[in-house]
Scaffold this motif. Structure first.
Motif, mmCIF file in Angstrom:
data_model
loop_
_atom_site.group_PDB
_atom_site.id
_atom_site.type_symbol
_atom_site.label_atom_id
_atom_site.label_comp_id
_atom_site.label_asym_id
_atom_site.label_seq_id
_atom_site.Cartn_x
_atom_site.Cartn_y
_atom_site.Cartn_z
ATOM 1 N N SER A 1 0.819 -1.218 0.000
ATOM 2 C CA SER A 1 0.000 0.000 0.000
ATOM 3 C C SER A 1 0.847 1.259 0.000
ATOM 4 O O SER A 1 0.437 2.296 -0.550
ATOM 5 N N THR A 2 2.034 1.180 0.590
ATOM 6 C CA THR A 2 2.892 2.371 0.699
ATOM 7 C C THR A 2 4.251 2.195 0.042
ATOM 8 O O THR A 2 5.014 3.169 -0.050
ATOM 9 N N CYS A 3 4.572 0.973 -0.359
ATOM 10 C CA CYS A 3 5.889 0.640 -0.931
ATOM 11 C C CYS A 3 7.024 0.874 0.054
ATOM 12 O O CYS A 3 8.181 1.058 -0.343
ATOM 13 N N GLN A 4 6.722 0.873 1.325
ATOM 14 C CA GLN A 4 7.753 1.054 2.347
ATOM 15 C C GLN A 4 8.269 -0.298 2.831
ATOM 16 O O GLN A 4 7.500 -1.247 2.994
ATOM 17 N N LYS A 5 9.571 -0.353 3.053
ATOM 18 C CA LYS A 5 10.195 -1.561 3.572
ATOM 19 C C LYS A 5 10.352 -1.435 5.086
ATOM 20 O O LYS A 5 11.008 -0.513 5.573
ATOM 21 N N GLN A 6 9.733 -2.357 5.804
ATOM 22 C CA GLN A 6 9.775 -2.327 7.263
ATOM 23 C C GLN A 6 10.062 -3.722 7.801
ATOM 24 O O GLN A 6 9.961 -4.722 7.083
ATOM 25 N N VAL A 7 10.430 -3.755 9.071
ATOM 26 C CA VAL A 7 10.725 -5.029 9.733
ATOM 27 C C VAL A 7 9.486 -5.487 10.498
ATOM 28 O O VAL A 7 8.941 -4.740 11.312
ATOM 29 N N HIS A 8 9.068 -6.698 10.200
ATOM 30 C CA HIS A 8 7.895 -7.261 10.863
ATOM 31 C C HIS A 8 8.356 -8.275 11.908
ATOM 32 O O HIS A 8 9.193 -9.134 11.637
ATOM 33 N N ALA A 9 7.820 -8.180 13.115
ATOM 34 C CA ALA A 9 8.179 -9.092 14.200
ATOM 35 C C ALA A 9 7.273 -10.318 14.172
ATOM 36 O O ALA A 9 6.072 -10.213 14.423
ATOM 37 N N CYS A 10 7.847 -11.459 13.858
ATOM 38 C CA CYS A 10 7.103 -12.732 13.873
ATOM 39 C C CYS A 10 7.294 -13.354 15.250
ATOM 40 O O CYS A 10 8.316 -13.993 15.522
ATOM 41 N N ARG A 11 6.317 -13.152 16.136
ATOM 42 C CA ARG A 11 6.442 -13.573 17.530
ATOM 43 C C ARG A 11 5.779 -14.926 17.765
ATOM 44 O O ARG A 11 4.590 -15.088 17.522
ATOM 45 N N LYS A 12 6.577 -15.878 18.232
ATOM 46 C CA LYS A 12 6.084 -17.190 18.627
ATOM 47 C C LYS A 12 6.798 -17.582 19.921
ATOM 48 O O LYS A 12 7.625 -16.821 20.422
ATOM 49 N N SER A 13 6.486 -18.731 20.438
ATOM 50 C CA SER A 13 7.103 -19.138 21.703
ATOM 51 C C SER A 13 8.621 -19.118 21.585
ATOM 52 O O SER A 13 9.200 -19.719 20.674
ATOM 53 N N LYS A 14 9.273 -18.403 22.499
ATOM 54 C CA LYS A 14 10.735 -18.295 22.432
ATOM 55 C C LYS A 14 11.432 -19.592 22.838
ATOM 56 O O LYS A 14 12.623 -19.759 22.569
ATOM 57 N N ASN A 15 10.711 -20.499 23.487
ATOM 58 C CA ASN A 15 11.287 -21.790 23.861
ATOM 59 C C ASN A 15 11.232 -22.727 22.651
ATOM 60 O O ASN A 15 10.162 -23.152 22.221
ATOM 61 N N CYS A 16 12.372 -23.038 22.096
ATOM 62 C CA CYS A 16 12.448 -23.868 20.892
ATOM 63 C C CYS A 16 12.779 -25.329 21.201
ATOM 64 O O CYS A 16 13.309 -26.047 20.342
ATOM 65 N N GLY A 17 12.466 -25.775 22.402
ATOM 66 C CA GLY A 17 12.541 -27.193 22.700
ATOM 67 C C GLY A 17 13.801 -27.629 23.416
ATOM 68 O O GLY A 17 14.686 -26.831 23.753
ATOM 69 N N GLU A 18 13.882 -28.941 23.652
ATOM 70 C CA GLU A 18 15.005 -29.557 24.346
ATOM 71 C C GLU A 18 15.594 -30.653 23.465
ATOM 72 O O GLU A 18 14.871 -31.328 22.727
ATOM 73 N N ARG A 19 16.888 -30.835 23.575
ATOM 74 C CA ARG A 19 17.578 -31.834 22.766
ATOM 75 C C ARG A 19 18.443 -32.726 23.647
ATOM 76 O O ARG A 19 19.088 -32.246 24.587
ATOM 77 N N GLU A 20 18.423 -34.013 23.337
ATOM 78 C CA GLU A 20 19.240 -34.983 24.063
ATOM 79 C C GLU A 20 20.550 -35.195 23.293
ATOM 80 O O GLU A 20 20.546 -35.469 22.092
ATOM 81 N N VAL A 21 21.652 -35.059 24.005
ATOM 82 C CA VAL A 21 22.969 -35.219 23.392
ATOM 83 C C VAL A 21 23.743 -36.276 24.173
ATOM 84 O O VAL A 21 23.883 -36.178 25.391
ATOM 85 N N LYS A 22 24.234 -37.295 23.463
ATOM 86 C CA LYS A 22 25.035 -38.349 24.074
ATOM 87 C C LYS A 22 26.423 -38.342 23.458
ATOM 88 O O LYS A 22 26.560 -38.317 22.230
ATOM 89 N N VAL A 23 27.438 -38.361 24.311
ATOM 90 C CA VAL A 23 28.815 -38.314 23.836
ATOM 91 C C VAL A 23 29.669 -39.217 24.721
ATOM 92 O O VAL A 23 29.447 -39.315 25.929
ATOM 93 N N HIS A 24 30.628 -39.906 24.125
ATOM 94 C CA HIS A 24 31.506 -40.792 24.876
ATOM 95 C C HIS A 24 32.619 -40.000 25.550
ATOM 96 O O HIS A 24 33.049 -38.958 25.051
#
Length: 320
Positions: free
Chosen positions: A151-174
């Motif tokens: 509508s205005t041809c302006q370039k702006q930054v849009h905030a895509c807000r979702k849960s900031k917690n992106c999960g847990e990961r299991e890591v196994k190392v010898h």
């Protein structure tokens, strides 16, 4: 076509183009092409009394590309630079095809009418694809996505807000091997306003110790030991007050790997050598009798004659 044919065609063009869809007019290359069409092409290909009206309708049609109905699944009034670039390139290519054909008068208006009809459908498909695949692609966290408002041809930054917690990961190392914790998500590289990756060691009493901070999204710890097992937290900062993403890693240190010594293929042990010697079958050797030479046969016969002569002589002496 009669004297009223071309004005009627222009009116039809205007009626069909007002609901056209898109925001390609935001691209400077498209505006430059429209100005060149008006100044350089129309004077030699359309009657002077129709040039202004036709050009106004064409420009209005392109500007009205922004009038696509708002739909969460197909169009939200914004696009990214890649989508705008594709739509603009398609429109410019078709405009060049028409001008290269040297179309004039009624043929030019018909060609332009059909081309813009296809152009609005093309942009609609590009916009829907962007909305489904590229608009706020983050499944978690805070993404700052640069967009263009049609509508205005302006370039702006849009905030895509979702849960900031992106999960847990299991890591196994010898034990005595390298521990690698990767905190990067696929949308991090296209997001704006991100700062540093911070890795923390989380203790049982919920206190934390900063382990690493910087632009590198991977934490590597060499030759880990049992004391390195536990929970780690990765936090990606942003220019806003809240972090962009948070990921937890639960690290388990397994016993050291048992490595068996494998002898080289060219190395043999004493037992293997002895066993090999026993197992080897010697080839059967056949000894053939040698035939004596003629000189040796003659010598043997003369020796036998001499012996018998001595025997006969001895017997004769005894008898006498």
């Amino acid at each position: 076509m009669g004297p009223w044919g071309l004005p009627l065609l222009v009116a039809t063009l205007a009626g069909c183009l007002f609901p056209a869809r898109g925001c390609v007019i935001c691209d400077p290359k498209v505006r430059e092409a429209l100005n060149s069409l008006e100044a350089d092409y129309l004077p030699g290909h359309l009657e002077a009394n129709h040039q202004k009206k036709v050009m106004e309708k064409i420009k209005q049609a392109v500007e009205d590309f922004k009038d696509l109905p708002i739909d969460e699944d197909s169009y939200m009034g914004v696009v990214d630079e890649a989508t705008l670039e594709k739509a603009s390139w398609s429109l410019l290519k078709d405009m060049k095809r028409i001008t290269d054909s040297d179309a004039k008068g009624e043929l030019f208006v018909k060609e332009m009418l059909w081309m813009l009809h296809l152009a609005k459908n093309t942009f609609a498909s590009y916009a829907a694809q962007f909305q489904k695949e590229a608009f706020c692609p983050n499944k978690c966290g805070l993404m700052l996505q640069p967009l263009i408002w049609c509508s205005t041809c302006q370039k702006q930054v849009h905030a895509c807000r979702k849960s900031k917690n992106c999960g847990e990961r299991e890591v196994k190392v010898h034990q005595m091997e390298d521990m690698i914790l990767d905190c990067e998500l696929n949308w991090h590289k296209i997001s704006q306003g991100l700062t540093d990756y911070s890795f923390y060691r989380v203790w049982k009493n919920n206190s934390e110790t900063l382990v690493s901070r910087g632009k590198e999204p991977i934490l590597t710890k060499t030759m880990v030991r049992p004391k390195d097992a536990g929970t780690y937290r990765c936090e990606l900062g942003s220019i806003q007050s809240s972090p962009a993403t948070i990921i937890y890693f639960h690290v388990t240190v397994l016993p050291k790997r048992i490595q068996e010594e494998i002898p080289s293929p060219n190395t043999e042990t004493q037992d293997e050598t002895a066993l090999g010697e026993v197992a080897v079958d010697l080839p059967h050797i056949t000894v053939e009798p040698q035939t004596p030479e003629p000189e040796q046969l003659l010598r043997r016969r003369l020796f036998r004659v001499l012996i018998w002569g001595l025997v006969v002589l001895t017997v004769c002496v005894l008898i006498a």
